[in-house]
Design an enzyme around this catalytic site. Structure first.
Site, PDB file in Angstrom:
ATOM      1  NE  ARG A 105       5.481   5.534  -2.252  1.00 59.09           N
ATOM      2  CZ  ARG A 105       4.575   5.244  -3.173  1.00 59.09           C
ATOM      3  NH1 ARG A 105       4.610   4.099  -3.806  1.00 59.09           N
ATOM      4  NH2 ARG A 105       3.639   6.103  -3.461  1.00 59.09           N
ATOM      5  CB  THR A 109      14.476   4.013  -6.715  1.00 57.47           C
ATOM      6  OG1 THR A 109      14.484   4.324  -5.312  1.00 57.47           O
ATOM      7  CG2 THR A 109      15.732   4.526  -7.365  1.00 57.47           C
ATOM      8  CG  ASP A 201      -0.077  10.403   0.534  1.00 62.36           C
ATOM      9  OD1 ASP A 201       1.034  10.368   0.007  1.00 62.36           O
ATOM     10  OD2 ASP A 201      -0.248  10.202   1.768  1.00 62.36           O
ATOM     11  CG  ASP A 204      -0.329  13.984   2.086  1.00 57.62           C
ATOM     12  OD1 ASP A 204       0.363  14.299   3.067  1.00 57.62           O
ATOM     13  OD2 ASP A 204       0.103  13.962   0.917  1.00 57.62           O
TER      14      ASP A 204
HETATM   15  N1  URA Z   1       0.546   5.210  -0.686  1.00 58.41           N
HETATM   16  C1  URA Z   1      -0.627   5.885  -0.607  1.00 58.41           C
HETATM   17  O1  URA Z   1      -0.878   6.549   0.385  1.00 58.41           O
HETATM   18  N2  URA Z   1      -1.489   5.806  -1.628  1.00 58.41           N
HETATM   19  C2  URA Z   1      -1.256   5.069  -2.730  1.00 58.41           C
HETATM   20  O2  URA Z   1      -2.107   5.019  -3.631  1.00 58.41           O
HETATM   21  C3  URA Z   1      -0.030   4.370  -2.796  1.00 58.41           C
HETATM   22  C4  URA Z   1       0.834   4.457  -1.768  1.00 58.41           C
END
Ligand code: URA
Length: 210
Positions: A105, A109, A201, A204
């Protein structure tokens, strides 16, 4: 064609998802739970797999018995968090082919930038099942699905663990022919593109990188 969404709300999946959401769930438990949920989801995702019949012999008599027809699907994992779903799906579909698409990502943006793609050469004869735990903005899911379609997949499905309403709408707009399978659709996205209430995440938490 209106987009289709299938929320797989089996109580066992919902209980395990709650454990995944808890902030104090450790990476090893998080990984195990995602693997278990993915195994359970695999049954529903493949529910429309056509059957053939073959002649077999039981200890009692001969019969025509059902077997899965056609080529195995191709599971396409979006790096890196897709690996968490891939593990569980492969337990149920061990002979599936596997493709990988690397997307990150762009932080300002939030658009998806591709850095890796490896898909089977005979994708045109297979169903592609694209895997990513979080359908958040929808950018990665849309980009990966476009890539898989360009590579000729016969049919495409998208599987996630959690979706945002914004992500589902964007995905349906871009790919109305591709059904989305998820365990839950949460409230909304926050300004950082995270699903709320969500689980943080996913990458993670899977790999213990934060
Ligand atoms: N990616 C993730 O790992 N968690 C989110 O909440 C959004 C995108």
């Amino acid at each position: 064609m209106a987009g289709q969404i299938r929320v797989i709300d089996h109580p066992v999946i919902q209980h395990k998802l709650t454990d995944m959401r808890r902030r104090d769930t450790r990476s090893d438990d998080f990984r195990r739970l995602l693997r278990e949920i993915s195994m359970l989801m695999a049954y529903e995702v493949m529910r429309d797999w056509p059957l053939d019949t073959v002649e077999i012999e039981t200890p009692i008599t001969r019969m025509r018995a059902p077997v899965l027809a056609g080529k195995e699907p191709c599971l396409v994992s979006i790096l890196r968090a897709g690996a968490g779903i891939l593990d569980g799906m492969l337990e149920v579909l061990p002979s599936a082919r596997v493709g990988h698409i690397g997307l990150y990502r762009e932080p300002t943006t939030l658009t998806a930038v591709e850095y890796y793609c490896k898909l089977p050469e005979d994708l045109a004869q297979r169903e592609a099942v694209i895997l990513d735990p979080m359908l958040a903005t929808g950018h990665s899911a849309i980009a990966a699905t476009s890539r898989v379609k360009e590579s000729g997949a016969a049919t495409v499905k998208f599987v996630c663990l959690l979706a945002s309403p914004e992500g589902v709408a964007a995905f349906h707009e871009a790919h109305p022919d591709v059904p989305v399978f998820t365990a839950a659709v949460d409230s909304h996205l926050n300004s950082h593109g995270y699903i709320v209430p969500g689980l943080g995440d996913a990458g993670d938490r899977l790999f213990g990188t934060k």
